[in-house]
Motif scaffolding. Sequence first.
Motif, PDB file in Angstrom:
ATOM      1  N   SER A   1       0.840  -1.194   0.000  1.00 58.58           N
ATOM      2  CA  SER A   1       0.000   0.000   0.000  1.00 58.58           C
ATOM      3  C   SER A   1       0.873   1.240   0.000  1.00 58.58           C
ATOM      4  O   SER A   1       2.083   1.168   0.244  1.00 58.58           O
ATOM      5  N   GLY A   2       0.254   2.364  -0.280  1.00 57.87           N
ATOM      6  CA  GLY A   2       1.021   3.605  -0.313  1.00 57.87           C
ATOM      7  C   GLY A   2       0.116   4.804  -0.536  1.00 57.87           C
ATOM      8  O   GLY A   2      -1.111   4.677  -0.658  1.00 57.87           O
ATOM      9  N   PHE A   3       0.724   5.980  -0.593  1.00 60.17           N
ATOM     10  CA  PHE A   3      -0.009   7.232  -0.765  1.00 60.17           C
ATOM     11  C   PHE A   3      -0.074   7.611  -2.247  1.00 60.17           C
ATOM     12  O   PHE A   3       0.953   7.720  -2.913  1.00 60.17           O
ATOM     13  N   TYR A   4      -1.298   7.840  -2.727  1.00 63.59           N
ATOM     14  CA  TYR A   4      -1.542   8.281  -4.098  1.00 63.59           C
ATOM     15  C   TYR A   4      -1.857   9.779  -4.110  1.00 63.59           C
ATOM     16  O   TYR A   4      -2.394  10.319  -3.139  1.00 63.59           O
ATOM     17  N   LEU A   5      -1.549  10.411  -5.232  1.00 62.81           N
ATOM     18  CA  LEU A   5      -1.912  11.813  -5.461  1.00 62.81           C
ATOM     19  C   LEU A   5      -2.933  11.854  -6.596  1.00 62.81           C
ATOM     20  O   LEU A   5      -2.570  11.689  -7.761  1.00 62.81           O
ATOM     21  N   PRO A   6      -4.216  12.041  -6.277  1.00 64.57           N
ATOM     22  CA  PRO A   6      -5.239  12.089  -7.330  1.00 64.57           C
ATOM     23  C   PRO A   6      -4.979  13.224  -8.322  1.00 64.57           C
ATOM     24  O   PRO A   6      -4.484  14.300  -7.948  1.00 64.57           O
ATOM     25  N   LYS A   7      -5.323  12.982  -9.576  1.00 61.34           N
ATOM     26  CA  LYS A   7      -5.085  13.975 -10.626  1.00 61.34           C
ATOM     27  C   LYS A   7      -5.912  15.244 -10.393  1.00 61.34           C
ATOM     28  O   LYS A   7      -5.479  16.349 -10.730  1.00 61.34           O
ATOM     29  N   SER A   8      -7.085  15.077  -9.796  1.00 55.18           N
ATOM     30  CA  SER A   8      -7.929  16.239  -9.536  1.00 55.18           C
ATOM     31  C   SER A   8      -7.234  17.216  -8.592  1.00 55.18           C
ATOM     32  O   SER A   8      -7.396  18.436  -8.728  1.00 55.18           O
ATOM     33  N   THR A   9      -6.455  16.718  -7.670  1.00 54.39           N
ATOM     34  CA  THR A   9      -5.695  17.584  -6.761  1.00 54.39           C
ATOM     35  C   THR A   9      -4.472  18.146  -7.461  1.00 54.39           C
ATOM     36  O   THR A   9      -4.138  19.332  -7.321  1.00 54.39           O
ATOM     37  N   TYR A  10      -3.793  17.306  -8.226  1.00 52.58           N
ATOM     38  CA  TYR A  10      -2.595  17.742  -8.944  1.00 52.58           C
ATOM     39  C   TYR A  10      -2.921  18.875  -9.916  1.00 52.58           C
ATOM     40  O   TYR A  10      -2.113  19.792 -10.103  1.00 52.58           O
ATOM     41  N   ASP A  11      -4.101  18.836 -10.514  1.00 52.76           N
ATOM     42  CA  ASP A  11      -4.501  19.858 -11.479  1.00 52.76           C
ATOM     43  C   ASP A  11      -5.097  21.106 -10.822  1.00 52.76           C
ATOM     44  O   ASP A  11      -5.406  22.070 -11.503  1.00 52.76           O
ATOM     45  N   ASN A  12      -5.264  21.049  -9.506  1.00 51.66           N
ATOM     46  CA  ASN A  12      -5.826  22.184  -8.778  1.00 51.66           C
ATOM     47  C   ASN A  12      -4.681  23.067  -8.273  1.00 51.66           C
ATOM     48  O   ASN A  12      -3.944  22.701  -7.359  1.00 51.66           O
ATOM     49  N   ALA A  13      -4.538  24.255  -8.883  1.00 53.66           N
ATOM     50  CA  ALA A  13      -3.410  25.133  -8.549  1.00 53.66           C
ATOM     51  C   ALA A  13      -3.392  25.536  -7.089  1.00 53.66           C
ATOM     52  O   ALA A  13      -2.328  25.780  -6.515  1.00 53.66           O
ATOM     53  N   ASP A  14      -4.558  25.608  -6.465  1.00 54.24           N
ATOM     54  CA  ASP A  14      -4.621  26.015  -5.064  1.00 54.24           C
ATOM     55  C   ASP A  14      -4.200  24.892  -4.114  1.00 54.24           C
ATOM     56  O   ASP A  14      -3.772  25.163  -2.991  1.00 54.24           O
ATOM     57  N   LYS A  15      -4.339  23.649  -4.563  1.00 53.80           N
ATOM     58  CA  LYS A  15      -4.085  22.520  -3.673  1.00 53.80           C
ATOM     59  C   LYS A  15      -2.785  21.772  -3.960  1.00 53.80           C
ATOM     60  O   LYS A  15      -2.226  21.114  -3.067  1.00 53.80           O
ATOM     61  N   LYS A  16      -2.327  21.842  -5.191  1.00 53.09           N
ATOM     62  CA  LYS A  16      -1.227  20.991  -5.644  1.00 53.09           C
ATOM     63  C   LYS A  16      -0.011  21.025  -4.718  1.00 53.09           C
ATOM     64  O   LYS A  16       0.446  19.986  -4.226  1.00 53.09           O
ATOM     65  N   ASP A  17       0.546  22.209  -4.483  1.00 48.89           N
ATOM     66  CA  ASP A  17       1.781  22.313  -3.698  1.00 48.89           C
ATOM     67  C   ASP A  17       1.588  21.839  -2.257  1.00 48.89           C
ATOM     68  O   ASP A  17       2.452  21.166  -1.696  1.00 48.89           O
ATOM     69  N   ALA A  18       0.436  22.201  -1.661  1.00 55.47           N
ATOM     70  CA  ALA A  18       0.173  21.791  -0.285  1.00 55.47           C
ATOM     71  C   ALA A  18       0.031  20.271  -0.185  1.00 55.47           C
ATOM     72  O   ALA A  18       0.523  19.645   0.765  1.00 55.47           O
ATOM     73  N   ALA A  19      -0.626  19.671  -1.175  1.00 55.27           N
ATOM     74  CA  ALA A  19      -0.823  18.217  -1.164  1.00 55.27           C
ATOM     75  C   ALA A  19       0.512  17.482  -1.326  1.00 55.27           C
ATOM     76  O   ALA A  19       0.761  16.478  -0.648  1.00 55.27           O
ATOM     77  N   ILE A  20       1.375  17.990  -2.208  1.00 56.46           N
ATOM     78  CA  ILE A  20       2.685  17.363  -2.393  1.00 56.46           C
ATOM     79  C   ILE A  20       3.527  17.521  -1.129  1.00 56.46           C
ATOM     80  O   ILE A  20       4.221  16.588  -0.709  1.00 56.46           O
ATOM     81  N   ALA A  21       3.436  18.690  -0.505  1.00 59.64           N
ATOM     82  CA  ALA A  21       4.175  18.907   0.743  1.00 59.64           C
ATOM     83  C   ALA A  21       3.696  17.951   1.831  1.00 59.64           C
ATOM     84  O   ALA A  21       4.502  17.394   2.595  1.00 59.64           O
ATOM     85  N   LEU A  22       2.385  17.740   1.907  1.00 54.30           N
ATOM     86  CA  LEU A  22       1.835  16.793   2.889  1.00 54.30           C
ATOM     87  C   LEU A  22       2.287  15.376   2.573  1.00 54.30           C
ATOM     88  O   LEU A  22       2.655  14.606   3.473  1.00 54.30           O
ATOM     89  N   LEU A  23       2.266  15.025   1.291  1.00 52.65           N
ATOM     90  CA  LEU A  23       2.705  13.698   0.851  1.00 52.65           C
ATOM     91  C   LEU A  23       4.152  13.443   1.287  1.00 52.65           C
ATOM     92  O   LEU A  23       4.483  12.370   1.806  1.00 52.65           O
ATOM     93  N   LYS A  24       5.004  14.436   1.097  1.00 53.74           N
ATOM     94  CA  LYS A  24       6.415  14.284   1.468  1.00 53.74           C
ATOM     95  C   LYS A  24       6.584  14.186   2.982  1.00 53.74           C
ATOM     96  O   LYS A  24       7.430  13.421   3.470  1.00 53.74           O
ATOM     97  N   HIS A  25       5.777  14.940   3.721  1.00 48.70           N
ATOM     98  CA  HIS A  25       5.871  14.877   5.182  1.00 48.70           C
ATOM     99  C   HIS A  25       5.452  13.509   5.700  1.00 48.70           C
ATOM    100  O   HIS A  25       6.123  12.929   6.566  1.00 48.70           O
ATOM    101  N   LEU A  26       4.344  12.992   5.171  1.00 47.37           N
ATOM    102  CA  LEU A  26       3.823  11.709   5.651  1.00 47.37           C
ATOM    103  C   LEU A  26       4.721  10.533   5.288  1.00 47.37           C
ATOM    104  O   LEU A  26       4.587   9.448   5.863  1.00 47.37           O
ATOM    105  N   THR A  27       5.627  10.744   4.331  1.00 42.78           N
ATOM    106  CA  THR A  27       6.547   9.661   3.950  1.00 42.78           C
ATOM    107  C   THR A  27       7.993  10.040   4.241  1.00 42.78           C
ATOM    108  O   THR A  27       8.920   9.504   3.633  1.00 42.78           O
TER     109      THR A  27
END
Length: 445
Positions: free
Chosen positions: A330-356
């Motif tokens: 198992s692992g952490f996925y980044l949905p495309k809907s978030t990746y394509d959202n300019a307001d969320k993209k950077d924060a979601a990637i930062a959270l992804l990196k923190h959690l791993t």
Amino acid sequence: MKRSSLILLSMLVVFTMFLAACGKTEEKNTATEQPKTESEKPKEEAPKKDVSLRVFSTFGGTDAAREAFQAAIDEFVSKNPNVKVENDTMSANDDGFRTKVNTDMTSGNEPDVLFYFVGADAQGFVDAGKVVPLNEILDADPEWKAGFSPAALENTRQKDGNIYAVPLTGFYEGLFVNKKIFADNNLELPTDWDKLKKAVETLSKKGIIPLAAPFDQSHYVIEHFILSAAGAKGHNSGLLDGIDPNWEKGYAAMKELYDLGAFPKDAATIDLSMASNYYGEGKAAMILEGSWAMGNWKDPNVIDNTTVLPFPVMPGGAGTGKDIIGGFGSGFYLPKSTYDNADKKDAAIALLKHLTSPAVIEKIALANGGTPAAAGVEIKGKTQTATDGFAMAASASSVNNPIDSMVAPETFSTLRAGVQAVVTGKKSPADVLKEAKEIEDANKK
């Protein structure tokens, strides 16, 4: 006097000229130093936009790492006060979480970060382009990528060669055994099939549940019996290239132990959680479970007297006796809907990196007894059981992903339903496997 007056007059003229010159210089300087324009002023950093993210995971219910995972999210939020994170969880023992994930991923209700299985479970939304490959994001941050064990990253790679999920902790499964119950009944530990059979016969006659396992949620029963019968190669072949005859042998062995009284009397109605409770309360001598299960057992008489062993090879089986189920499933996925959202993209990637990050991975591994996905992080078991489990995994002749990661969910549901049908004599192993094969073939078309 005239001479003195002339001198004084000359001095006044010079002084006046000096003052005039100074005034012109100041005027010139003042003219030169014009007020700074807005573009020339030091820019003040704009306040970061408020962002709300939803994380869905299986760190819910009685999961041993639930609190550690919440603490990791809280730590991220404290460092990023503009980000709010909703921790949306369900228990992995609740089959409804698969339905929720698949529904959310196909209905426009994707979470911003998803923790879910890799392999066949994820193939549908991977093929539909609902999540983004993380290869380039990993390569763009060498420090983050280097924090993972290469084997852990490799274990999450999908069929198309891309990594869509970054791992957190891995796992191992095995036969957890209450040593005290065995010793009290003069039984040897079940290190081979004959010892396992003798233990089942002896304990069932004394009213002790030999092997706590449900028929419906029979994930671990299926995996271990087939691995014992078919060995690593046969187990990992799935059903795509035909039915390995040893799979029938595995199902037949389930019936053999059932006839000896191996399973709880209510195995047809209990789920994995109830089976785990039977073992955790000292009512069962053995259970097939994963490394995460230890955190749910609270009775010191059980915790202090448990060890974990590879499931023994049945007569004629192709296994080695040291094959185990495990990996990074198992692992952490980044949905495309978030990746394509300019307001969320950077924060979601930062959270992804923190959690791993290695620090979080270590904390989660300490909590759930899992194998850390971080490079260079070595976890000593908090209990002797956990230490025994790590030793078992380290000495395994093969570590194999679960069968449900190799076949379609509908196929695995058929294999699960087949356990009760076979042990109660309603269907033959051949009939169950034929039905599962037909469903698998239909799903591949």
